[in-house]
Scaffold this motif. Sequence first.
Motif, PDB file in Angstrom:
ATOM      1  N   ASP A   1      29.358  49.001  34.948  1.00  0.00           N
ATOM      2  CA  ASP A   1      29.062  48.385  36.623  1.00  0.00           C
ATOM      3  C   ASP A   1      28.847  48.884  37.452  1.00  0.00           C
ATOM      4  O   ASP A   1      29.459  48.545  38.950  1.00  0.00           O
TER       5      ASP A   1
ATOM      6  N   VAL B   1      25.534  45.904  44.332  1.00  0.00           N
ATOM      7  CA  VAL B   1      26.251  46.818  43.610  1.00  0.00           C
ATOM      8  C   VAL B   1      26.426  47.669  44.336  1.00  0.00           C
ATOM      9  O   VAL B   1      25.408  49.495  44.412  1.00  0.00           O
TER      10      VAL B   1
ATOM     11  N   GLY C   1      31.935  48.368  40.148  1.00  0.00           N
ATOM     12  CA  GLY C   1      33.061  47.241  39.841  1.00  0.00           C
ATOM     13  C   GLY C   1      33.505  46.264  41.498  1.00  0.00           C
ATOM     14  O   GLY C   1      33.197  45.579  40.776  1.00  0.00           O
ATOM     15  N   LEU C   2      32.417  46.439  42.300  1.00  0.00           N
ATOM     16  CA  LEU C   2      32.016  45.920  43.799  1.00  0.00           C
ATOM     17  C   LEU C   2      30.538  45.177  43.309  1.00  0.00           C
ATOM     18  O   LEU C   2      29.486  45.926  43.168  1.00  0.00           O
ATOM     19  N   ASN C   3      30.996  43.729  43.396  1.00  0.00           N
ATOM     20  CA  ASN C   3      29.509  43.392  43.812  1.00  0.00           C
ATOM     21  C   ASN C   3      29.384  42.053  44.338  1.00  0.00           C
ATOM     22  O   ASN C   3      30.268  41.435  44.971  1.00  0.00           O
TER      23      ASN C   3
ATOM     24  N   GLY D   1      31.406  38.430  46.739  1.00  0.00           N
ATOM     25  CA  GLY D   1      31.284  39.371  46.320  1.00  0.00           C
ATOM     26  C   GLY D   1      32.870  39.498  45.201  1.00  0.00           C
ATOM     27  O   GLY D   1      33.925  38.744  44.927  1.00  0.00           O
ATOM     28  N   SER D   2      33.145  39.938  44.691  1.00  0.00           N
ATOM     29  CA  SER D   2      33.940  40.795  44.414  1.00  0.00           C
ATOM     30  C   SER D   2      34.747  41.839  43.183  1.00  0.00           C
ATOM     31  O   SER D   2      33.349  42.755  43.395  1.00  0.00           O
ATOM     32  N   TYR D   3      35.456  42.758  42.686  1.00  0.00           N
ATOM     33  CA  TYR D   3      36.100  43.926  42.831  1.00  0.00           C
ATOM     34  C   TYR D   3      36.848  43.601  41.810  1.00  0.00           C
ATOM     35  O   TYR D   3      38.023  43.332  41.365  1.00  0.00           O
ATOM     36  N   ARG D   4      36.587  44.982  40.981  1.00  0.00           N
ATOM     37  CA  ARG D   4      37.713  44.698  40.089  1.00  0.00           C
ATOM     38  C   ARG D   4      37.944  46.354  40.304  1.00  0.00           C
ATOM     39  O   ARG D   4      37.333  47.284  40.039  1.00  0.00           O
ATOM     40  N   ALA D   5      39.029  46.549  39.673  1.00  0.00           N
ATOM     41  CA  ALA D   5      39.970  47.567  40.461  1.00  0.00           C
ATOM     42  C   ALA D   5      40.611  47.894  39.321  1.00  0.00           C
ATOM     43  O   ALA D   5      41.360  46.999  38.286  1.00  0.00           O
TER      44      ALA D   5
ATOM     45  N   THR E   1      41.203  42.198  39.419  1.00  0.00           N
ATOM     46  CA  THR E   1      39.898  41.339  40.391  1.00  0.00           C
ATOM     47  C   THR E   1      39.634  40.716  41.090  1.00  0.00           C
ATOM     48  O   THR E   1      40.050  39.459  40.497  1.00  0.00           O
TER      49      THR E   1
ATOM     50  N   SER F   1      38.193  37.948  43.650  1.00  0.00           N
ATOM     51  CA  SER F   1      36.913  37.281  44.360  1.00  0.00           C
ATOM     52  C   SER F   1      36.591  36.613  44.929  1.00  0.00           C
ATOM     53  O   SER F   1      37.586  35.840  45.631  1.00  0.00           O
TER      54      SER F   1
END
Length: 843
Positions: free
Chosen positions: A39, A628, A632-634, A721-725, A734, A736
Amino acid sequence: MVRTILLASAAILAIPTLAHAQSAPAQAGDQPQAEATDDSRVGEIVVTAQRREESVQNVPIAISAFTAEQLERQGVSNALQIAQFVPNLTAQNNTGLGSANAYYLRGLGSTETIPTFDPPVGTYVDDIYLSRQNANNLSLFDVERVEVLRGPQGTLFGRNTTGGAINVIMRQPGHEIGGYAEVGYGRFEKKLARGSIDLPLADTFSIKLSGYWQDDKGYVKNTTTGERLNDDDGWGARLGVRGELSPDVTWNGSYMHVVNDSDYLLNFECDPRAPSNCNGRFATTGYREHPTGAPVFAGRFTGRKQNYPLGNNTDTDLVTSKFDIGIGENATLSLITGYLSQVQQYGLDFFDGRSSPTLAVPSPAVLGLATGGFTFVSDQQSEQFTQEIKLNGSLGDGLIDYVTGAYYLKENVRDDFGDFFGTLNLVLADRILRNSTKALAGYAQADLNLGQFKFTAGVRYTDETKRLGFHDNRASCQAVVGPTCLDTRNLIVPANGTTVPVAVPIPTKLSTKLWTPRFAINWKPNNDILLFASATRGFKSGGWNARETAPSRILPFGPEKVWSYEIGAKTELFDRRLRANVTAFQLDVTDLQVLSGILNPTTGALTFITRNPANYRNRGVEVELTAVPAEGLNLFVNVGYSDDNYRLKKNVPAFDQYGIQSIVAQQAACKQALAAGKVPTGPNTPATQPSIAACASSIVTAQGTIAEPVRTPDWTLSLGGSYRAEFAGGWALTPSVAASYHSKQEVATSNLTFFTGSISGVNQPATGPFPVNPNSGDIILGSRSLAAWLVNASLALSTPEDRIRFSVECTNCLGESFFQSALANYNYLNQPMTWMVKARYNF
């Protein structure tokens, strides 16, 4: 804000120089980079915008492409919501119809669903074109990706793509057992269930079963009947099939059945019965969704439509088949077959059970008429068959890449529909429309690859024929077909001794033969940069004014033709952590089709007129950034700027052969009326006719100026954006957020808006000045739609390997409201805030 966006755009334009310094030169024959395995980078998206698979970054076309995962992160569940994230694209449901989307892309769009009109933004599902926009608000329950192609796509996609194309690609069956199941519950008691499963039946043969169901109460309270309106109900099922019939032959087929029971009925933020009650959305029509007695139109209309309640229902069956046959090592022959059957049945009240607003009466009294104020009922059935033969390949060891083919379309439509004017208890029309379209086309496009440069040339030839016929259902027209009966034999404009010297027959057959070429040049100095320039032609079919209620007004309109010029840059920077794409364009349209729904000041009924009154130009810039910055951060930012205007035709007669006034003459008549003290849209009397009708009509405003084009805000912006922690044990959280913005826009053709403040004139009511005016003040209702933000957000919790996911999401989270459309001086609002909680199981 404008300065910030301009500076950002300037910075992006400098990116190619920066990227050139950091990347190695591209070599001839370089392949698209593989999808990142983590990611930490911007993922590659493979598209079919040039009718072959290639990386979106290698295609010299302005494209916004969304994977299923991106759509979910951005809170997109249907085709309508995609517009929030595409530069220079606006969309809303057609008035009354929750199943129908009206897309406006780079200023080109249509709000008509009657089958004699074609949309300028085409919708495709697995290469199959959907002719009608009656049910193009597709639920995205089993898609691989969605591609939005901006600008005319007339060479490879064909007719009716002058604005662009929405290309939906469904998921193919997998080679292993797998799938998902999802349920949800949300605001307005919305319930949702979706699922899909892949079933391999043999090593070379797999099927996919997928479907969805949704139901809600509706967000509008009808204070006349006590019903809830504007619900979004429906269900769909799809069977996908994939067979590897031999090492060189693959077959992909599908059958999809979709039922859409969704409405977009007129509603208000404050209850018209109790204007101080502004807690929700309200309607007051007496036309019932669930009748308690005999149908109100029994005996008034003929056929099964006389039994229709308030609401809209569409049933769609779509069959697709594609055989890919390998020919040697460098060519593939594709046989693409599509069959579409669609039934749409609706009863729609456009006046909320009362009369329409006017300058004299801007807030009509609530009547709650059981028949509705101004009601359409329709029973439409259409069948479409398409067959395409396409050959993709390369020659000379990659020197030339080509795609060529032939295309055939046949469509037949039967529409049994009627108009009822409730305030006069009057059937305006009850007729059966039959129309057909047959189109044949051949196309070819080739790329000449010369090192870092690629030269593209292509052309399509289309031969199209349309036919039209009417039958009047009214009893008075059965024995003797009088001159006012809506029958094919009466389609004639009678002589009037002035603007129409002799009677003119209205043609019932329209033919178009047209070439639509494309030219492009690409320069790829390294793997991470593509610079391109292109010129492309497209056209949108002509048709007839089939909503009219008098045979002399079923007038034809011609095709709209467009040339589009683009220059752009597609770049990937910093080891694919940033993707930056920029396109500048100029769109030149000849014979623009303009639809006007005009309130007749004498009768109060609606009149629909579509002509080719002017040409059109749009110039703009589109910037799309995806980043990115950390694993994990989009993040994404998309910006669109548009500067458009109508361009009047020169040296045209004051009246055409059918007695329709030119825009130049209409504008002059409007200015003359205003100079005489007449008030536009005021009541027409013999003393004020005919010149006052020239104002606030077609593309002439109430002030006698040329209108601003509709649904083309100067600025569109989306960002989020979104962030998957991830946590110990493989769990992940996540959040968003996605926000979209559009600047001020006009949503009615003549730009008519009612403002606070009275106005006097020679045609004012006997009771005194008009209580509102069409010139300035605070907006009450009408065409002008102010700038607005929409925010979507979600929070998802996933178990290890994303086996189970729980999420909560909202759309229009801040409850923003704005005018999306205007018809007969009534406004249609965007949907209110909604929320939903979901649980999903992947297997």
